[in-house]
Design an enzyme around this catalytic site. Sequence first.
Site, mmCIF file in Angstrom:
data_model
loop_
_atom_site.group_PDB
_atom_site.id
_atom_site.type_symbol
_atom_site.label_atom_id
_atom_site.label_comp_id
_atom_site.label_asym_id
_atom_site.label_seq_id
_atom_site.Cartn_x
_atom_site.Cartn_y
_atom_site.Cartn_z
ATOM 1 N N LYS A 81 0.895 -1.301 -0.152
ATOM 2 C CA LYS A 81 0.008 0.103 0.272
ATOM 3 C C LYS A 81 0.772 1.315 -0.311
ATOM 4 O O LYS A 81 1.501 1.565 0.984
ATOM 5 C CB LYS A 81 -0.551 0.215 0.982
ATOM 6 N N SER A 156 -9.931 1.293 2.886
ATOM 7 C CA SER A 156 -9.211 2.938 2.102
ATOM 8 C C SER A 156 -7.954 1.854 1.039
ATOM 9 O O SER A 156 -7.514 2.195 0.311
ATOM 10 C CB SER A 156 -8.651 3.491 2.582
ATOM 11 N N SER A 180 -10.239 -0.957 6.713
ATOM 12 C CA SER A 180 -9.156 -0.658 5.633
ATOM 13 C C SER A 180 -8.659 -2.083 5.102
ATOM 14 O O SER A 180 -8.165 -2.149 3.588
ATOM 15 C CB SER A 180 -8.512 0.364 5.728
HETATM 16 N N1 GLN Z 1 -13.473 4.041 5.874
HETATM 17 C C1 GLN Z 1 -12.333 4.091 7.476
HETATM 18 C C2 GLN Z 1 -12.167 5.680 7.133
HETATM 19 O O1 GLN Z 1 -11.923 6.428 6.091
HETATM 20 C C3 GLN Z 1 -11.593 3.728 7.897
HETATM 21 C C4 GLN Z 1 -10.369 3.879 7.121
HETATM 22 C C5 GLN Z 1 -9.073 3.134 6.747
HETATM 23 O O2 GLN Z 1 -8.837 1.738 8.131
HETATM 24 N N2 GLN Z 1 -8.151 3.360 6.613
HETATM 25 O O3 GLN Z 1 -12.019 6.106 8.045
#
Ligand code: GLN
Length: 490
Positions: A81, A156, A180
């Site tokens: 990532k 994400s 994420s």
């Molecule tokens: N979807 C969640 C957010 O927008 C989690 C994101 C993540 O785990 N980095 O914060």
Amino acid sequence: MSTELFFKPVTELAGLLEAKTVSAVELTKAVIARTKAVDARVKAFNSYDEADALAQAEASDTRRAAGQARGLLDGIPVGFKDVISVAGQPLTASSRMLANFVSPYDATVTRKLKDAGAISWGRLNLDEFAMGSSTENSAFQATCNPWDLSRVPGGSSGGSAAALAAGEAIATLGSDTGGSIRQPAALCGVVGLKPTYGLVSRYGLIAFASSLDQIGPFARTVDDAALLLEAIAGHDPLDSTSVNRPVPRYSEEMHRIRREKKVFRLGIPKEYFGEGLDPEVGAAVEKAIGFYKSQGCEIREVSLPHTEYGVGVYYIIATAECSSNLARYDGIRYGHRSKEAKDVVDLYFKSRAEGFGAEVKRRIILGTYVLSSGYYDAFYLRAQKVRTLIRQDFLNAYKDVDAILTPTSPTPAFRAGDKSDPLAMYLCDVYTIGVNLAGLPGISVPCGFSSGGLPIGLQLIGQPFKEAELLAIADLYEGGHDWQRRHPKL
Ligand code: GLN
């Protein structure tokens, strides 16, 4: 028909490499060719360095020829990532702010994977600074779901999930702050593991919300996830939140538990099966529960009474922490610097205004607000208290069960553009957020497909630092199904 190399799991490829049926260079070339064939459509990669990957593969083959192969990951291309530092390679967080930034050093997880002989292969797209659930918030490109290109891969870590599902890497790493890793794994039909808070070092990970962030693997199988976890886990003096305790060989440990203990007690939290759950997802998860029953597992209803506060608490704590973590992007030491500024204060304002996207700004503003004097007690402090109650809910449940079973995401992959309302997007995380707030390990494993052919994920939530048992429970499910052998047609 034999599966293409790029769709094979690590455990199988390791055998082929060991037997010298396949070389690391051949495998890496297959992954590169696959990436070139499909990534114009999937858009999982922000960047990759073909020559660098091939040089690493050659070094792996040379080691092996000399009888010095380093283990099962030697010669396996792993994608990162684009928030995890790989020395000498770009590191963007999918933000204009870091569009031209190059990592000066390796993250600890990167160094550990390199030490294990893995090939670092490319940097994978994400929602800017890991804020989002669809990978549409990337400043550069929206990644597509390989099972249906008109749909999102989740987020994400959408690039990490999509690249793996599409055969553009053999395994990948992501980060999970509120879901994420697990949510995109579910939406792309792969395995995704978020380790216990403190198990994996975050040194070299771009920070989003430091009391929640964890790095973890995406893999084709539970066994592969175990192998990656044992490579990256462990104490690191460079991350003061990393816990100093011995790291088991998760793969062996998992198989041992599977041999010795076949009956697990699984808790089903009623709060996770209510309104908003897509009926096809609900049905697939019910079937999985039925499977565990058929294996002799004990299924118990449990209650996590503070579940309904999870999303609210998360969006206070995560935004508060991000407003602090992202203060460092001021245009001075690194990152985007505005060319229009009149003076230094103007430079801060303009660099940040130009460098950050809309969702990141929304969160910094919200986070600054909940920390400001007069509101701190009402929002931030209260959220911290409810966070403790949420953790307590889980620990109470674990008095009666070994792990908790839930859907990973309330719906299969949605269409790109469908959730333009930020609140609707935030609700994608209802089932994953509690795990981060409580600091627990969680895994998503594929558990079926919708009638429209979209993957569905099952989430298993374990007890702190009991990853081996969690993996064993996931492996029991995987062993009775063949979802992981299906691949998208691209
Ligand atoms: N979807 C969640 C957010 O927008 C989690 C994101 C993540 O785990 N980095 O914060």
